[in-house]
Design an enzyme around this catalytic site. Structure first.
Site, PDB file in Angstrom:
ATOM      1  N   TYR A  80      39.193  83.513 -28.657  1.00  0.00           N
ATOM      2  CA  TYR A  80      39.202  84.267 -29.194  1.00  0.00           C
ATOM      3  C   TYR A  80      38.213  85.041 -27.698  1.00  0.00           C
ATOM      4  CZ  TYR A  80      34.523  82.738 -29.207  1.00  0.00           C
ATOM      5  OH  TYR A  80      33.255  81.828 -29.533  1.00  0.00           O
ATOM      6  N   CYS A  81      38.128  85.841 -27.017  1.00  0.00           N
ATOM      7  CA  CYS A  81      37.711  86.043 -26.071  1.00  0.00           C
ATOM      8  C   CYS A  81      36.104  87.688 -26.220  1.00  0.00           C
ATOM      9  CB  CYS A  81      38.308  86.878 -25.366  1.00  0.00           C
ATOM     10  SG  CYS A  81      39.343  87.559 -25.215  1.00  0.00           S
ATOM     11  N   ARG A  82      35.766  87.841 -25.563  1.00  0.00           N
ATOM     12  CA  ARG A  82      35.196  89.286 -25.845  1.00  0.00           C
ATOM     13  C   ARG A  82      35.675  90.611 -26.100  1.00  0.00           C
ATOM     14  NH1 ARG A  82      34.884  94.318 -23.395  1.00  0.00           N
ATOM     15  NH2 ARG A  82      35.964  93.523 -21.420  1.00  0.00           N
ATOM     16  N   GLY A  84      39.638  90.111 -26.558  1.00  0.00           N
ATOM     17  CA  GLY A  84      40.984  90.221 -27.396  1.00  0.00           C
ATOM     18  C   GLY A  84      42.128  89.820 -26.015  1.00  0.00           C
ATOM     19  N   LEU A 108      34.918  88.630 -29.631  1.00  0.00           N
ATOM     20  CA  LEU A 108      33.689  87.840 -30.433  1.00  0.00           C
ATOM     21  C   LEU A 108      33.089  88.954 -32.030  1.00  0.00           C
ATOM     22  CD1 LEU A 108      31.731  85.620 -30.785  1.00  0.00           C
ATOM     23  CD2 LEU A 108      30.190  87.085 -29.239  1.00  0.00           C
TER      24      LEU A 108
END
Length: 116
Positions: A80-82, A84, A108
């Site tokens: 995952y990231c900020r 996608g 997130l």
């Protein structure tokens, strides 16, 4: 014309939300089943807040830190990231490296809102 455009935008937003929540729901299911949870954001972003149990391997450091993913390329991994985007890039790259079970959890906040 304007009414049609507004309807189209609203429909796309609803559809996008369904897709987004489905990927986060699937990601949480994987985590519950023992998947490794990997945050591919920068160390600064990670320090500002991350999901419990996540390890931080920034996208640009992924090639040099594969050993942190374990010995088996069949180990389930959720990235995952900020938003996608970076996690999608990580999924694609890991898949090309032979990792067989990689799931993009999206962003997130998306993951947090679907957290079990």
């Amino acid at each position: 014309m304007r009414k049609w455009l507004v309807s189209l935008v609203l429909a796309m937003g609803v559809q996008g939300g369904v897709i987004a929540s489905e990927r986060a729901e699937t990601a949480w299911h994987w985590v519950e089943e023992g998947a490794l949870l990997v945050d591919v954001r920068t160390p600064g972003e990670f320090a500002a807040g991350h999901l419990p149990g996540a390890i931080n391997i920034p996208l640009d450091q992924l090639p040099g830190r594969l050993d942190e993913l374990g010995d088996s390329k069949s180990q389930p991994i959720v990235v995952y990231c900020r938003s996608g985007n970076r996690s999608g890039q990580a999924l694609n790259w890991l898949s090309r490296q032979g990792y067989q079970k990689v799931q993009n959890g999206g962003g997130l906040e998306e993951m947090r809102s679907s957290q079990h």
